[in-house]
Design a protein around this motif. Sequence first.
Motif, PDB file in Angstrom:
ATOM      1  N   VAL A 138     -19.606  35.570 -51.920  1.00 57.96           N
ATOM      2  CA  VAL A 138     -20.896  35.038 -52.371  1.00 57.96           C
ATOM      3  C   VAL A 138     -21.360  34.035 -51.327  1.00 57.96           C
ATOM      4  O   VAL A 138     -20.670  33.068 -51.033  1.00 57.96           O
ATOM      5  CB  VAL A 138     -20.770  34.358 -53.747  1.00 57.96           C
ATOM      6  CG1 VAL A 138     -22.111  33.795 -54.182  1.00 57.96           C
ATOM      7  CG2 VAL A 138     -20.223  35.325 -54.772  1.00 57.96           C
ATOM      8  N   LEU A 139     -22.518  34.293 -50.769  1.00 61.42           N
ATOM      9  CA  LEU A 139     -23.126  33.371 -49.805  1.00 61.42           C
ATOM     10  C   LEU A 139     -24.413  32.836 -50.406  1.00 61.42           C
ATOM     11  O   LEU A 139     -25.002  33.435 -51.293  1.00 61.42           O
ATOM     12  CB  LEU A 139     -23.400  34.094 -48.489  1.00 61.42           C
ATOM     13  CG  LEU A 139     -22.178  34.680 -47.767  1.00 61.42           C
ATOM     14  CD1 LEU A 139     -22.605  35.442 -46.531  1.00 61.42           C
ATOM     15  CD2 LEU A 139     -21.214  33.565 -47.394  1.00 61.42           C
ATOM     16  N   TYR A 140     -24.833  31.700 -49.896  1.00 61.41           N
ATOM     17  CA  TYR A 140     -26.038  31.056 -50.432  1.00 61.41           C
ATOM     18  C   TYR A 140     -27.014  30.794 -49.301  1.00 61.41           C
ATOM     19  O   TYR A 140     -26.633  30.436 -48.192  1.00 61.41           O
ATOM     20  CB  TYR A 140     -25.676  29.738 -51.116  1.00 61.41           C
ATOM     21  CG  TYR A 140     -24.776  29.939 -52.326  1.00 61.41           C
ATOM     22  CD1 TYR A 140     -25.320  30.210 -53.561  1.00 61.41           C
ATOM     23  CD2 TYR A 140     -23.394  29.880 -52.199  1.00 61.41           C
ATOM     24  CE1 TYR A 140     -24.496  30.410 -54.664  1.00 61.41           C
ATOM     25  CE2 TYR A 140     -22.570  30.071 -53.284  1.00 61.41           C
ATOM     26  CZ  TYR A 140     -23.130  30.339 -54.520  1.00 61.41           C
ATOM     27  OH  TYR A 140     -22.330  30.536 -55.597  1.00 61.41           O
ATOM     28  N   THR A 141     -28.292  30.962 -49.602  1.00 67.64           N
ATOM     29  CA  THR A 141     -29.337  30.616 -48.634  1.00 67.64           C
ATOM     30  C   THR A 141     -29.543  29.108 -48.687  1.00 67.64           C
ATOM     31  O   THR A 141     -29.054  28.441 -49.605  1.00 67.64           O
ATOM     32  CB  THR A 141     -30.650  31.350 -48.983  1.00 67.64           C
ATOM     33  OG1 THR A 141     -31.029  30.993 -50.307  1.00 67.64           O
ATOM     34  CG2 THR A 141     -30.488  32.853 -48.889  1.00 67.64           C
ATOM     35  N   PRO A 142     -30.275  28.542 -47.720  1.00 70.61           N
ATOM     36  CA  PRO A 142     -30.470  27.078 -47.728  1.00 70.61           C
ATOM     37  C   PRO A 142     -31.156  26.563 -48.993  1.00 70.61           C
ATOM     38  O   PRO A 142     -30.969  25.413 -49.376  1.00 70.61           O
ATOM     39  CB  PRO A 142     -31.336  26.828 -46.498  1.00 70.61           C
ATOM     40  CG  PRO A 142     -31.027  27.956 -45.590  1.00 70.61           C
ATOM     41  CD  PRO A 142     -30.758  29.137 -46.477  1.00 70.61           C
ATOM     42  N   ASP A 143     -31.942  27.406 -49.677  1.00 67.60           N
ATOM     43  CA  ASP A 143     -32.575  26.903 -50.903  1.00 67.60           C
ATOM     44  C   ASP A 143     -31.694  27.097 -52.129  1.00 67.60           C
ATOM     45  O   ASP A 143     -32.079  26.783 -53.238  1.00 67.60           O
ATOM     46  CB  ASP A 143     -33.938  27.563 -51.117  1.00 67.60           C
ATOM     47  CG  ASP A 143     -33.824  29.060 -51.344  1.00 67.60           C
ATOM     48  OD1 ASP A 143     -32.750  29.631 -51.098  1.00 67.60           O
ATOM     49  OD2 ASP A 143     -34.827  29.669 -51.769  1.00 67.60           O
ATOM     50  N   GLY A 144     -30.484  27.644 -51.977  1.00 64.74           N
ATOM     51  CA  GLY A 144     -29.538  27.767 -53.072  1.00 64.74           C
ATOM     52  C   GLY A 144     -29.522  29.119 -53.753  1.00 64.74           C
ATOM     53  O   GLY A 144     -28.839  29.288 -54.754  1.00 64.74           O
ATOM     54  N   TYR A 178     -26.532  35.359 -52.680  1.00 61.17           N
ATOM     55  CA  TYR A 178     -26.562  36.788 -52.369  1.00 61.17           C
ATOM     56  C   TYR A 178     -25.131  37.209 -52.113  1.00 61.17           C
ATOM     57  O   TYR A 178     -24.288  36.431 -51.699  1.00 61.17           O
ATOM     58  CB  TYR A 178     -27.508  37.125 -51.209  1.00 61.17           C
ATOM     59  CG  TYR A 178     -27.128  36.546 -49.874  1.00 61.17           C
ATOM     60  CD1 TYR A 178     -26.350  37.265 -48.986  1.00 61.17           C
ATOM     61  CD2 TYR A 178     -27.558  35.285 -49.503  1.00 61.17           C
ATOM     62  CE1 TYR A 178     -25.998  36.729 -47.765  1.00 61.17           C
ATOM     63  CE2 TYR A 178     -27.220  34.745 -48.280  1.00 61.17           C
ATOM     64  CZ  TYR A 178     -26.440  35.469 -47.419  1.00 61.17           C
ATOM     65  OH  TYR A 178     -26.092  34.943 -46.219  1.00 61.17           O
ATOM     66  N   TYR A 179     -24.886  38.482 -52.445  1.00 63.27           N
ATOM     67  CA  TYR A 179     -23.524  38.991 -52.421  1.00 63.27           C
ATOM     68  C   TYR A 179     -23.356  39.945 -51.250  1.00 63.27           C
ATOM     69  O   TYR A 179     -24.238  40.712 -50.937  1.00 63.27           O
ATOM     70  CB  TYR A 179     -23.210  39.706 -53.735  1.00 63.27           C
ATOM     71  CG  TYR A 179     -23.374  38.797 -54.918  1.00 63.27           C
ATOM     72  CD1 TYR A 179     -22.325  37.988 -55.331  1.00 63.27           C
ATOM     73  CD2 TYR A 179     -24.577  38.731 -55.603  1.00 63.27           C
ATOM     74  CE1 TYR A 179     -22.468  37.140 -56.417  1.00 63.27           C
ATOM     75  CE2 TYR A 179     -24.728  37.895 -56.688  1.00 63.27           C
ATOM     76  CZ  TYR A 179     -23.678  37.097 -57.086  1.00 63.27           C
ATOM     77  OH  TYR A 179     -23.824  36.257 -58.146  1.00 63.27           O
ATOM     78  N   THR A 180     -22.231  39.871 -50.630  1.00 65.57           N
ATOM     79  CA  THR A 180     -21.962  40.751 -49.505  1.00 65.57           C
ATOM     80  C   THR A 180     -20.506  41.195 -49.564  1.00 65.57           C
ATOM     81  O   THR A 180     -19.658  40.511 -50.140  1.00 65.57           O
ATOM     82  CB  THR A 180     -22.259  40.053 -48.172  1.00 65.57           C
ATOM     83  OG1 THR A 180     -21.950  40.945 -47.121  1.00 65.57           O
ATOM     84  CG2 THR A 180     -21.444  38.790 -48.004  1.00 65.57           C
ATOM     85  N   LEU A 187     -28.227  34.257 -42.182  1.00 67.40           N
ATOM     86  CA  LEU A 187     -29.550  34.705 -42.594  1.00 67.40           C
ATOM     87  C   LEU A 187     -30.561  33.594 -42.397  1.00 67.40           C
ATOM     88  O   LEU A 187     -30.265  32.423 -42.596  1.00 67.40           O
ATOM     89  CB  LEU A 187     -29.522  35.127 -44.066  1.00 67.40           C
ATOM     90  CG  LEU A 187     -28.639  36.328 -44.384  1.00 67.40           C
ATOM     91  CD1 LEU A 187     -28.646  36.602 -45.868  1.00 67.40           C
ATOM     92  CD2 LEU A 187     -29.141  37.541 -43.629  1.00 67.40           C
ATOM     93  N   ALA A 188     -31.753  33.988 -42.014  1.00 60.82           N
ATOM     94  CA  ALA A 188     -32.821  33.014 -41.818  1.00 60.82           C
ATOM     95  C   ALA A 188     -33.898  33.280 -42.854  1.00 60.82           C
ATOM     96  O   ALA A 188     -34.160  34.420 -43.217  1.00 60.82           O
ATOM     97  CB  ALA A 188     -33.400  33.133 -40.411  1.00 60.82           C
ATOM     98  N   LEU A 189     -34.512  32.223 -43.352  1.00 61.10           N
ATOM     99  CA  LEU A 189     -35.594  32.375 -44.315  1.00 61.10           C
ATOM    100  C   LEU A 189     -36.842  32.929 -43.625  1.00 61.10           C
ATOM    101  O   LEU A 189     -37.113  32.626 -42.467  1.00 61.10           O
ATOM    102  CB  LEU A 189     -35.922  31.027 -44.961  1.00 61.10           C
ATOM    103  CG  LEU A 189     -34.886  30.495 -45.933  1.00 61.10           C
ATOM    104  CD1 LEU A 189     -35.306  29.126 -46.444  1.00 61.10           C
ATOM    105  CD2 LEU A 189     -34.725  31.459 -47.100  1.00 61.10           C
ATOM    106  N   TYR A 190     -37.584  33.701 -44.379  1.00 58.67           N
ATOM    107  CA  TYR A 190     -38.826  34.242 -43.837  1.00 58.67           C
ATOM    108  C   TYR A 190     -39.875  33.154 -43.825  1.00 58.67           C
ATOM    109  O   TYR A 190     -40.118  32.500 -44.834  1.00 58.67           O
ATOM    110  CB  TYR A 190     -39.300  35.431 -44.692  1.00 58.67           C
ATOM    111  CG  TYR A 190     -40.672  35.926 -44.307  1.00 58.67           C
ATOM    112  CD1 TYR A 190     -40.852  36.680 -43.159  1.00 58.67           C
ATOM    113  CD2 TYR A 190     -41.772  35.642 -45.093  1.00 58.67           C
ATOM    114  CE1 TYR A 190     -42.098  37.131 -42.796  1.00 58.67           C
ATOM    115  CE2 TYR A 190     -43.022  36.087 -44.735  1.00 58.67           C
ATOM    116  CZ  TYR A 190     -43.184  36.833 -43.586  1.00 58.67           C
ATOM    117  OH  TYR A 190     -44.426  37.274 -43.227  1.00 58.67           O
ATOM    118  N   GLN A 191     -40.498  32.980 -42.691  1.00 54.27           N
ATOM    119  CA  GLN A 191     -41.578  32.024 -42.562  1.00 54.27           C
ATOM    120  C   GLN A 191     -42.826  32.802 -42.178  1.00 54.27           C
ATOM    121  O   GLN A 191     -42.835  33.477 -41.142  1.00 54.27           O
ATOM    122  CB  GLN A 191     -41.242  31.000 -41.474  1.00 54.27           C
ATOM    123  CG  GLN A 191     -39.925  30.306 -41.696  1.00 54.27           C
ATOM    124  CD  GLN A 191     -40.141  28.857 -42.086  1.00 54.27           C
ATOM    125  OE1 GLN A 191     -41.179  28.314 -41.818  1.00 54.27           O
ATOM    126  NE2 GLN A 191     -39.150  28.268 -42.713  1.00 54.27           N
TER     127      GLN A 191
END
Length: 145
Positions: free
Chosen positions: A13-19, A22-24, A32-36
Amino acid sequence: MDHIAPQPAVPTVLYTPDGTPYYTHHTPPAPLALYQPPTPLPAPVHYPGPVGYLPAPIAPAPLPAPVAVPARDPWPARLLAGGIGIGAGGLGLGFLLQTLAAATTGLGLLLAALGVLYLLKNSGGGGRGGGGAVNVSVNVTNRNR
């Protein structure tokens, strides 16, 4: 002998910077980078040119050529249209033949009536050909008186 079913591997289980989790099942090659969303380009600034100068009109950019998308073959619609077309053609052919039969029957009856009228007009009757008025003179003498 102990028979234990193999347990599936627990996904990481990994987490994006906003919490958001996502599972891998394997480690990603890069974080992973957030979409801007892209920032809009600044509006072009138009400087007034010398008096009497008109810039050439800007031609619109050519549209890309349409790409043919392979569509699904509508075979049920083609079968239905073919069946309707064949049925309508057969119905039309039936009406055509029925009309033709009625017309030829009518023409045959008219021709027969005209033939009967012709025979009545031109025959003298009695089976003798060539009719017309016949003058008959009869002289009768009585000898017993």
